[in-house]
Design a protein around this motif. Sequence first.
Motif, short mmCIF file in Angstrom:
data_model
loop_
_atom_site.label_atom_id
_atom_site.label_comp_id
_atom_site.label_asym_id
_atom_site.label_seq_id
_atom_site.Cartn_x
_atom_site.Cartn_y
_atom_site.Cartn_z
N PHE A 1 0.64 -1.44 0.04
CA PHE A 1 0.05 -0.10 -0.05
C PHE A 1 0.76 1.32 0.01
O PHE A 1 1.48 1.67 0.94
CB PHE A 1 -0.69 0.17 1.15
CG PHE A 1 -1.86 -1.20 1.40
CD1 PHE A 1 -2.85 -1.28 0.39
CD2 PHE A 1 -1.46 -2.32 2.15
CE1 PHE A 1 -3.85 -2.35 0.66
CE2 PHE A 1 -2.23 -3.59 2.21
CZ PHE A 1 -3.59 -3.32 1.45
N GLY A 2 0.82 1.81 -1.16
CA GLY A 2 1.84 3.07 -1.28
C GLY A 2 2.15 3.17 -2.84
O GLY A 2 1.79 2.50 -3.51
N LYS A 3 3.12 4.10 -2.77
CA LYS A 3 3.50 4.42 -4.13
C LYS A 3 4.69 3.52 -4.73
O LYS A 3 5.61 3.37 -3.80
CB LYS A 3 4.30 5.86 -4.22
CG LYS A 3 3.27 7.03 -3.97
CD LYS A 3 3.93 8.38 -4.04
CE LYS A 3 2.91 9.61 -4.08
NZ LYS A 3 3.91 10.87 -4.05
N LEU A 4 4.73 2.70 -5.91
CA LEU A 4 5.43 1.78 -6.21
C LEU A 4 6.75 2.20 -6.14
O LEU A 4 7.97 1.56 -6.25
CB LEU A 4 5.04 1.10 -7.43
CG LEU A 4 3.81 0.28 -7.48
CD1 LEU A 4 3.56 0.10 -9.07
CD2 LEU A 4 3.86 -0.77 -6.70
N THR B 1 8.95 1.35 -3.16
CA THR B 1 9.39 -0.04 -2.50
C THR B 1 10.15 -0.52 -3.64
O THR B 1 10.56 0.10 -4.73
CB THR B 1 7.88 -0.84 -2.31
OG1 THR B 1 8.43 -1.91 -1.74
CG2 THR B 1 7.31 -1.01 -3.60
N TYR B 2 10.65 -1.93 -3.37
CA TYR B 2 11.20 -2.62 -4.29
C TYR B 2 10.23 -4.10 -4.45
O TYR B 2 10.15 -4.92 -3.84
CB TYR B 2 12.48 -2.98 -3.81
CG TYR B 2 13.17 -4.16 -4.74
CD1 TYR B 2 13.58 -3.81 -6.05
CD2 TYR B 2 13.68 -5.35 -4.40
CE1 TYR B 2 14.34 -4.55 -6.94
CE2 TYR B 2 14.31 -6.26 -5.14
CZ TYR B 2 14.67 -5.80 -6.53
OH TYR B 2 15.15 -6.61 -7.54
N ARG C 1 12.03 -2.72 1.10
CA ARG C 1 12.65 -1.25 0.59
C ARG C 1 14.22 -1.57 0.42
O ARG C 1 14.82 -2.19 1.50
CB ARG C 1 12.26 -0.11 1.39
CG ARG C 1 12.99 1.19 1.07
CD ARG C 1 12.64 2.29 1.90
NE ARG C 1 11.39 2.78 1.64
CZ ARG C 1 10.52 3.36 2.36
NH1 ARG C 1 10.96 3.33 3.74
NH2 ARG C 1 9.11 3.81 2.09
N GLU C 2 14.75 -1.13 -0.72
CA GLU C 2 16.27 -1.04 -0.89
C GLU C 2 16.87 0.07 -0.33
O GLU C 2 16.29 1.24 -0.28
CB GLU C 2 16.35 -1.22 -2.10
CG GLU C 2 16.16 -2.56 -2.94
CD GLU C 2 16.71 -2.62 -4.44
OE1 GLU C 2 17.37 -3.84 -4.78
OE2 GLU C 2 16.31 -1.93 -5.09
N ARG C 3 17.97 -0.31 0.00
CA ARG C 3 18.69 1.29 0.57
C ARG C 3 19.22 1.81 -0.81
O ARG C 3 19.37 1.27 -1.61
CB ARG C 3 19.95 0.58 1.54
CG ARG C 3 19.72 0.46 3.07
CD ARG C 3 19.63 1.89 3.44
NE ARG C 3 19.13 1.63 5.21
CZ ARG C 3 20.03 1.38 5.95
NH1 ARG C 3 21.29 1.41 5.67
NH2 ARG C 3 19.40 1.30 7.08
N SER C 4 19.53 3.17 -0.67
CA SER C 4 20.13 3.89 -1.94
C SER C 4 21.26 3.35 -2.34
O SER C 4 22.19 2.64 -1.30
CB SER C 4 20.11 5.46 -1.58
OG SER C 4 20.90 5.82 -2.67
N ASN D 1 12.39 -6.48 5.01
CA ASN D 1 13.95 -6.75 5.23
C ASN D 1 14.42 -6.07 6.35
O ASN D 1 14.14 -4.87 6.54
CB ASN D 1 14.57 -6.51 3.74
CG ASN D 1 14.38 -5.01 3.17
OD1 ASN D 1 13.15 -4.63 3.07
ND2 ASN D 1 15.29 -4.33 2.94
N ARG D 2 15.64 -6.54 6.63
CA ARG D 2 16.36 -6.03 7.97
C ARG D 2 16.86 -4.60 7.82
O ARG D 2 16.92 -3.89 8.77
CB ARG D 2 17.56 -6.94 8.70
CG ARG D 2 16.74 -8.47 8.90
CD ARG D 2 18.02 -9.32 9.04
NE ARG D 2 17.77 -10.46 9.79
CZ ARG D 2 17.34 -10.65 11.14
NH1 ARG D 2 17.47 -9.96 11.87
NH2 ARG D 2 16.86 -11.97 11.42
N GLN D 3 16.76 -4.30 6.64
CA GLN D 3 17.63 -3.12 6.01
C GLN D 3 16.76 -1.70 6.29
O GLN D 3 17.12 -0.73 6.45
CB GLN D 3 18.35 -3.07 4.83
CG GLN D 3 19.55 -3.99 4.58
CD GLN D 3 19.03 -5.41 4.62
OE1 GLN D 3 17.75 -5.88 4.04
NE2 GLN D 3 19.81 -6.47 4.90
#
Length: 311
Positions: free
Chosen positions: A163-166, A169-170, A207-210, A239-241
């Motif tokens: 639920f949110g803007k794609l 997220t990853y 979510r991925e880190r930058s 994810n843990r990050q």
Amino acid sequence: MNRVVFLHRPGQVNMGGKIMRCDQLSVIASKHLGDRYHFEVASPPPRRRPVRQRRFAQSLDGAIVILLKNALSAFTPSAIHVLRARVRGLCIDHLDIPASQETLGLADVHIAASFRGRDILEKTLTSRADISQSVEVMHLAHHADPRLTPAQDEPENFGISYFGKLSNTYLPAAVAGSVQSPDYGRDYGFSSVIEAMRSCPMHYCVRERSARPAVSARQAKPFTKGFNAAAVDANVLVNRQVDDAIAYLGEDYPFLIDDASEQSILEGIARARDLYGSPEWRRGLEVMREVRARTAPEEIARQLGEILALF
């Protein structure tokens, strides 16, 4: 009565037309702190109207002003000067935007919406000996959408949705078929998104880190997706990050995945599906209920009250 004004940029909206960190926070604050403070939400006139901007800044005389992340950029330098001179206290609520060197010494209080964000702000201030003793860093957790409540009955079958803007997220192509993602519009049809959130047993929070280490070192995001899931009594795949995920869920939360790789995500979804309704699934829900208590409206208001008490 003490006046508190939440300021955002003109035209800024989100979450079905509501600015969560202004409109919704003001309602929460009014309910729990309304006996001591009067809360308002406003935005400045356009920069192309400098006279109106200065008058607007003058109208905030004696108020405690909380600027939402980049709201300061909506002011002309002249209006900022008037604002700083007139207000009783000036706070910048950075939310998910890094602090700039230009604004570090301008505010009395820098507000972080996450634990990691607080750590980053405190570290940033240590490099400024000229202001570090006169500026406060305070934590104000992001609240869940107040429109969210648990469904009366647990869904019969497992399901997982984002639920949110794609863009936030990853979601790899191999995973997209397993994760639903309803349209996250501003106003029209948003009630159906709220209902979908309430009826979904697992929320997707990967979510991925930058890819740029310098950005990751300066920027943190609140764990709002997790807070919204907790508000509807759902588990999360995360994810843990993800910033603050472990701080709220703990190292042994059953649906933490090691990273944002396609394999980890697919394995995490398969495991969650297999565990649906099991004691391990229930243990995850107990953790999420603790998260809900830690981000309940009265707790958010208590944290805000500590900030306002500084003035």
